[in-house]
Design a protein around this motif. Structure first.
Motif, PDB file in Angstrom:
ATOM      1  N   ARG A 393       0.797  -1.223   0.000  1.00  0.00           N
ATOM      2  CA  ARG A 393       0.000   0.000   0.000  1.00  0.00           C
ATOM      3  C   ARG A 393       0.834   1.281   0.000  1.00  0.00           C
ATOM      4  O   ARG A 393       0.294   2.376   0.177  1.00  0.00           O
ATOM      5  CB  ARG A 393      -0.918   0.007   1.223  1.00  0.00           C
ATOM      6  CG  ARG A 393      -0.202  -0.062   2.570  1.00  0.00           C
ATOM      7  CD  ARG A 393      -1.215   0.021   3.712  1.00  0.00           C
ATOM      8  NE  ARG A 393      -0.610  -0.001   5.026  1.00  0.00           N
ATOM      9  CZ  ARG A 393      -0.462  -1.087   5.782  1.00  0.00           C
ATOM     10  NH1 ARG A 393      -0.866  -2.261   5.317  1.00  0.00           N
ATOM     11  NH2 ARG A 393       0.083  -1.014   6.979  1.00  0.00           N
ATOM     12  N   GLU A 394       2.148   1.156  -0.212  1.00  0.00           N
ATOM     13  CA  GLU A 394       3.028   2.321  -0.187  1.00  0.00           C
ATOM     14  C   GLU A 394       2.560   3.377  -1.188  1.00  0.00           C
ATOM     15  O   GLU A 394       2.203   3.071  -2.326  1.00  0.00           O
ATOM     16  CB  GLU A 394       4.453   1.894  -0.535  1.00  0.00           C
ATOM     17  CG  GLU A 394       5.486   3.007  -0.512  1.00  0.00           C
ATOM     18  CD  GLU A 394       5.946   3.354   0.894  1.00  0.00           C
ATOM     19  OE1 GLU A 394       6.533   4.430   1.060  1.00  0.00           O
ATOM     20  OE2 GLU A 394       5.714   2.543   1.812  1.00  0.00           O
ATOM     21  N   ASN A 395       2.551   4.638  -0.765  1.00  0.00           N
ATOM     22  CA  ASN A 395       2.168   5.731  -1.663  1.00  0.00           C
ATOM     23  C   ASN A 395       2.994   5.682  -2.951  1.00  0.00           C
ATOM     24  O   ASN A 395       4.223   5.549  -2.904  1.00  0.00           O
ATOM     25  CB  ASN A 395       2.383   7.087  -0.982  1.00  0.00           C
ATOM     26  CG  ASN A 395       1.343   7.361   0.068  1.00  0.00           C
ATOM     27  OD1 ASN A 395       0.268   6.759   0.065  1.00  0.00           O
ATOM     28  ND2 ASN A 395       1.643   8.270   0.991  1.00  0.00           N
ATOM     29  N   TYR A 413       5.655  -4.510  -6.100  1.00  0.00           N
ATOM     30  CA  TYR A 413       6.105  -5.707  -5.386  1.00  0.00           C
ATOM     31  C   TYR A 413       7.425  -5.501  -4.658  1.00  0.00           C
ATOM     32  O   TYR A 413       7.868  -6.378  -3.896  1.00  0.00           O
ATOM     33  CB  TYR A 413       6.200  -6.896  -6.352  1.00  0.00           C
ATOM     34  CG  TYR A 413       7.044  -6.654  -7.583  1.00  0.00           C
ATOM     35  CD1 TYR A 413       8.406  -6.916  -7.601  1.00  0.00           C
ATOM     36  CD2 TYR A 413       6.466  -6.158  -8.761  1.00  0.00           C
ATOM     37  CE1 TYR A 413       9.170  -6.700  -8.734  1.00  0.00           C
ATOM     38  CE2 TYR A 413       7.217  -5.937  -9.908  1.00  0.00           C
ATOM     39  CZ  TYR A 413       8.571  -6.212  -9.883  1.00  0.00           C
ATOM     40  OH  TYR A 413       9.326  -5.985 -11.010  1.00  0.00           O
ATOM     41  N   LEU A 414       8.061  -4.355  -4.868  1.00  0.00           N
ATOM     42  CA  LEU A 414       9.299  -4.013  -4.165  1.00  0.00           C
ATOM     43  C   LEU A 414       9.038  -3.233  -2.887  1.00  0.00           C
ATOM     44  O   LEU A 414       9.984  -2.890  -2.162  1.00  0.00           O
ATOM     45  CB  LEU A 414      10.217  -3.195  -5.082  1.00  0.00           C
ATOM     46  CG  LEU A 414      10.608  -3.845  -6.420  1.00  0.00           C
ATOM     47  CD1 LEU A 414      11.449  -2.892  -7.249  1.00  0.00           C
ATOM     48  CD2 LEU A 414      11.335  -5.153  -6.195  1.00  0.00           C
ATOM     49  N   TYR A 415       7.759  -2.949  -2.574  1.00  0.00           N
ATOM     50  CA  TYR A 415       7.416  -2.072  -1.456  1.00  0.00           C
ATOM     51  C   TYR A 415       6.408  -2.713  -0.506  1.00  0.00           C
ATOM     52  O   TYR A 415       5.292  -2.229  -0.346  1.00  0.00           O
ATOM     53  CB  TYR A 415       6.875  -0.740  -1.987  1.00  0.00           C
ATOM     54  CG  TYR A 415       7.889   0.047  -2.768  1.00  0.00           C
ATOM     55  CD1 TYR A 415       8.710   0.988  -2.141  1.00  0.00           C
ATOM     56  CD2 TYR A 415       8.054  -0.162  -4.141  1.00  0.00           C
ATOM     57  CE1 TYR A 415       9.648   1.706  -2.854  1.00  0.00           C
ATOM     58  CE2 TYR A 415       9.003   0.551  -4.862  1.00  0.00           C
ATOM     59  CZ  TYR A 415       9.793   1.479  -4.214  1.00  0.00           C
ATOM     60  OH  TYR A 415      10.737   2.186  -4.918  1.00  0.00           O
ATOM     61  N   PRO A 416       6.798  -3.790   0.175  1.00  0.00           N
ATOM     62  CA  PRO A 416       5.862  -4.418   1.106  1.00  0.00           C
ATOM     63  C   PRO A 416       5.725  -3.628   2.402  1.00  0.00           C
ATOM     64  O   PRO A 416       6.636  -2.911   2.810  1.00  0.00           O
ATOM     65  CB  PRO A 416       6.518  -5.777   1.376  1.00  0.00           C
ATOM     66  CG  PRO A 416       7.988  -5.499   1.249  1.00  0.00           C
ATOM     67  CD  PRO A 416       8.093  -4.490   0.118  1.00  0.00           C
ATOM     68  N   THR A 417       4.583  -3.785   3.041  1.00  0.00           N
ATOM     69  CA  THR A 417       4.427  -3.336   4.410  1.00  0.00           C
ATOM     70  C   THR A 417       4.923  -4.494   5.277  1.00  0.00           C
ATOM     71  O   THR A 417       4.281  -5.551   5.340  1.00  0.00           O
ATOM     72  CB  THR A 417       2.966  -3.003   4.729  1.00  0.00           C
ATOM     73  OG1 THR A 417       2.540  -1.949   3.850  1.00  0.00           O
ATOM     74  CG2 THR A 417       2.804  -2.561   6.170  1.00  0.00           C
ATOM     75  N   ILE A 418       6.056  -4.334   5.927  1.00  0.00           N
ATOM     76  CA  ILE A 418       6.793  -5.441   6.522  1.00  0.00           C
ATOM     77  C   ILE A 418       5.945  -6.231   7.510  1.00  0.00           C
ATOM     78  O   ILE A 418       6.046  -7.466   7.594  1.00  0.00           O
ATOM     79  CB  ILE A 418       8.070  -4.934   7.212  1.00  0.00           C
ATOM     80  CG1 ILE A 418       8.985  -4.237   6.180  1.00  0.00           C
ATOM     81  CG2 ILE A 418       8.803  -6.088   7.879  1.00  0.00           C
ATOM     82  CD1 ILE A 418       9.381  -5.121   5.017  1.00  0.00           C
TER      83      ILE A 418
END
Length: 422
Positions: A393-395, A413-418
């Motif tokens: 959900r990264e902006n 897909y490179l920006y997960p919410t850990i």
């Protein structure tokens, strides 16, 4: 003759099938789409969305006569002297001085690649190039020492929902496969390395791979490198993948690799406390250990594909774009195949009911080998009313943004919410 009645029962989304003496499909596609659209986490979905994050690339590489002791020509994801995670995207030991063409699958967001000549001593000649370069000359390539780490192979991650044709929970972790491709020991061979990485399914899930652009008759054999079926010793009757042959002929002559009958069992059966167990564990989708969950190192199986000599002319074009992994589940007393969107109408092994599910999907191919799938019950990403939520959900890098507009956030897909991913 066969008659299939297909009815959608309001919000339960239960599709009922019965068989009588004549063949006719009775189905309300508008109601079906209405139910799917309501349950799908994106509204609206880009009406041109193909759910494809990869593209076909061609590298035309010129090898100079000075590289006489070169033994392998490769395309790499990165410079291995600065990035220890560099992997091989394409390779051949059958190359010549002059022009050589390598075809490979690449993430659409990647524009820089590295041509590499491996010399007999293990050192490399490296030359960077971009997707807009028509030719790559190795005459002025940089000489570097043998990489400290053995070069691995580019890996894609395939994530499936188990409930097709019904809506899923959209965590895309019901069956997670990681697959890489490499050359075989012979020039007419290729090896597929398949890792069963996770399963969050409630259902029994089988799996197979359709080899695209080749027929069953083009291939001499497909064998497991270790000589054992993935579900060897399965302690029950096989219901989904009851044909136990590793290499199978599809309904229309397709070349098919049978993987396994039960996704959960192939992960847990070699564990000391679970030998022979048929409990439907959820594996690698939770952070806690319980009676029904496990955290287990993924198991990998290598399949050696030997092509007939008559089918080897274009084998250098064989890439990860030549495979169509799919899962098989039971639904209404039938076997249903779930493919990635590009092949969603395929019925490779089992006759299914072709339905138009719009541009929604139950499977994703993510072009990286370290993709972190959502934890059990966490939606991969949503966008409704303009609001993006979910595991990605990264902006400006949200799954929901990409799903709603296919030309944006293609790197989601490179920006997960850990805290939301495994």
């Amino acid at each position: 003759m066969k008659k299939k009645y297909i009815t959608v029962a309001a919000l339960s989304t239960l599709l009922l099938f019965s068989t009588t003496s004549c063949k006719k499909d009775m189905f309300d596609p508008d109601l079906y789409k209405e139910i799917l659209t309501k349950e799908f986490p994106i509204d609206p979905v880009d009406d041109q969305q193909q759910w494809d994050l990869t593209t076909r690339r061609v590298a035309t590489i010129t090898v100079p006569s000075s590289a006489k002791d070169a033994r392998r020509l490769m395309v790499l994801t990165d410079d291995p002297t600065t990035n220890h995670s560099a992997t091989i995207m394409a390779e051949t030991s059958k190359f010549s001085v002059g022009t050589n063409v390598l075809v490979f699958a690449a993430p659409e967001i990647q524009s820089t690649f590295y041509a590499a000549l491996e010399l007999t001593a293990g050192s490399l000649l490296i030359k960077s190039f971009t997707s807009s370069d028509s030719r790559v000359s190795m005459a002025d390539a940089t000489s570097v020492a043998k990489p400290q780490n053995t070069l691995g192979y580019q890996t894609f991650t395939y994530c499936f929902e188990e409930n097709y044709p019904e809506p899923g929970d959209y965590d895309f972790n019901d069956c997670v496969l990681r697959i890489s491709l490499q050359s075989g020991d012979q020039t007419n061979q290729r090896k597929l390395n398949v890792s069963m990485a996770a399963t969050g399914a409630d259902k029994l899930i089988g799996a197979a791979i359709n080899i695209l652009n080749y027929k069953y008759s083009d291939i001499e054999s497909v064998v497991e490198q270790d000589g054992k079926m993935w579900d060897e010793g399965y302690p029950a009757r096989r219901y989904l993948m009851d044909n136990e042959a590793t290499f199978q002929k599809g309904r229309n002559g397709e070349a098919v690799i049978r993987l396994f009958e039960n996704a959960s069992w192939v992960m847990v059966h070699n564990q000391t406390d679970d030998v022979g167990a048929l409990i439907n564990y959820k594996v690698n989708v939770t952070e806690t250990y319980s009676e029904s969950t496990r955290q287990i190192n993924p198991t990998t199986k290598t399949y050696v594909i030997t092509f007939k000599e008559s089918a080897t002319a274009l084998l250098n074009n064989f890439s990860l774009l030549n495979i169509d992994p799919f899962i098989v589940t039971y639904y209404n007393s039938g076997k249903w195949e779930t493919h990635t969107y590009s092949y969603k109408h395929s019925n490779i092994l089992f006759e299914g009911v072709t339905q138009d599910s719009g541009n929604m999907t139950w499977a994703l191919c993510v072009p990286t080998g370290d993709f972190r799938w959502p934890l059990e019950g966490v939606i991969i990403g949503t966008k409704k009313g303009g609001l993006t939520t979910g595991a990605y959900r990264e902006n400006d890098h949200a799954f929901g943004s990409w799903a709603a507009k296919r030309t944006t956030a293609r790197d989601w897909y490179l920006y997960p919410t850990i805290t939301s991913v495994y």
